[in-house]
Write a protein that holds these residues in place. Structure first.
Motif, PDB file in Angstrom:
ATOM      1  N   THR A  87       0.876  -1.165   0.000  1.00 55.51           N
ATOM      2  CA  THR A  87       0.000   0.000   0.000  1.00 55.51           C
ATOM      3  C   THR A  87       0.918   1.222   0.000  1.00 55.51           C
ATOM      4  N   HIS A 126       4.054   0.244   2.119  1.00 59.71           N
ATOM      5  CA  HIS A 126       3.748  -0.511   3.327  1.00 59.71           C
ATOM      6  C   HIS A 126       3.325  -1.941   3.019  1.00 59.71           C
ATOM      7  N   GLN A 127       3.733  -2.843   3.914  1.00 58.41           N
ATOM      8  CA  GLN A 127       3.323  -4.248   3.882  1.00 58.41           C
ATOM      9  C   GLN A 127       2.580  -4.497   5.184  1.00 58.41           C
ATOM     10  N   GLU A 128       1.308  -4.874   5.087  1.00 58.39           N
ATOM     11  CA  GLU A 128       0.488  -5.138   6.270  1.00 58.39           C
ATOM     12  C   GLU A 128       0.524  -3.965   7.250  1.00 58.39           C
ATOM     13  N   GLY A 129       0.454  -2.740   6.720  1.00 61.32           N
ATOM     14  CA  GLY A 129       0.391  -1.551   7.550  1.00 61.32           C
ATOM     15  C   GLY A 129       1.717  -1.063   8.098  1.00 61.32           C
ATOM     16  N   ARG A 137      12.894 -10.747  13.969  1.00 62.22           N
ATOM     17  CA  ARG A 137      11.630 -11.088  13.338  1.00 62.22           C
ATOM     18  C   ARG A 137      11.357 -12.570  13.552  1.00 62.22           C
ATOM     19  N   ALA A 142       6.962 -14.442  10.278  1.00 54.95           N
ATOM     20  CA  ALA A 142       6.912 -13.129   9.640  1.00 54.95           C
ATOM     21  C   ALA A 142       7.878 -13.075   8.463  1.00 54.95           C
ATOM     22  N   ARG A 176       6.551 -14.111   5.073  1.00 62.42           N
ATOM     23  CA  ARG A 176       5.668 -13.145   4.423  1.00 62.42           C
ATOM     24  C   ARG A 176       6.404 -11.878   4.020  1.00 62.42           C
TER      25      ARG A 176
END
Length: 187
Positions: free
Chosen positions: A64, A79-82, A157, A161, A164
């Protein structure tokens, strides 16, 4: 290309001419340490055709887009997942069109001034001196959000995670070598 048992990689160019790498993990997930001196902190692309680059990467990875442009400066955080993953900026009008699009990786530093001095002592050069960002503070790390907090332990991480996580930025081998150099200089 298969990289031993670590995973697979590819080196490509985007439509603006920037070179980037893809990493498909096997036994080596990629970057796992963040918010620690010497760890990757942020990656950004600077290009003459920022809208095309934003469209390309957001389509490729499902990012996004948060447009952060102001005044004569064009910049977007993808952004990835916000969560902010990478940035894409436009070179200013004064930058010669012959300057190629390029990714820059930022490494976290406990003390930017001290790390810059060590880079120079080690034979490196200062391209842009440390500066204070008007809203983020002194020696800002572009990848650190206002809600992120420092702790005495490095964050890692979780493996789920990593599966993804987008694999955008320098090719793994080059990034690892550079990271090792920066860790040595930051120590």
């Amino acid at each position: 290309m298969q990289v031993m048992s670590f995973g697979r990689m590819a080196i490509l160019t985007d439509p603006t001419g920037a070179v980037f790498g893809l990493w498909e993990p096997a036994t080596h997930n990629g970057w796992q340490v963040v918010d620690e001196p010497g760890a990757p902190a942020w990656s950004e692309l600077m290009t003459h055709d920022q809208p095309s680059a934003v469209t390309f990467y957001s389509t490729l990875f499902g990012f996004t887009v948060e447009d952060m442009s102001s005044g004569g400066f064009r910049y977007a955080s993808l952004h990835q997942e916000g969560v902010a993953a990478v940035g894409v900026g436009a070179y200013g009008e004064s930058v010669d069109r012959a300057v190629p699009a390029a990714w820059t990786i930022y490494f976290a530093a406990a003390d930017v001034d001290a790390s810059v001095a060590r880079v120079v002592e080690g034979g490196g050069a200062v391209v842009r001196a440390p500066r204070t960002h008007p809203t983020a503070g002194s020696h800002w790390s572009p990848g650190r959000s206002a809600r992120s907090s420092r702790s005495s332990r490095p964050r890692r991480r979780p493996p789920e995670a990593l599966s993804r996580a987008p694999r955008v930025g320098p090719a793994h081998g080059a990034a690892r070598s550079t990271s090792e150099v920066v860790r040595t200089l930051s120590a």
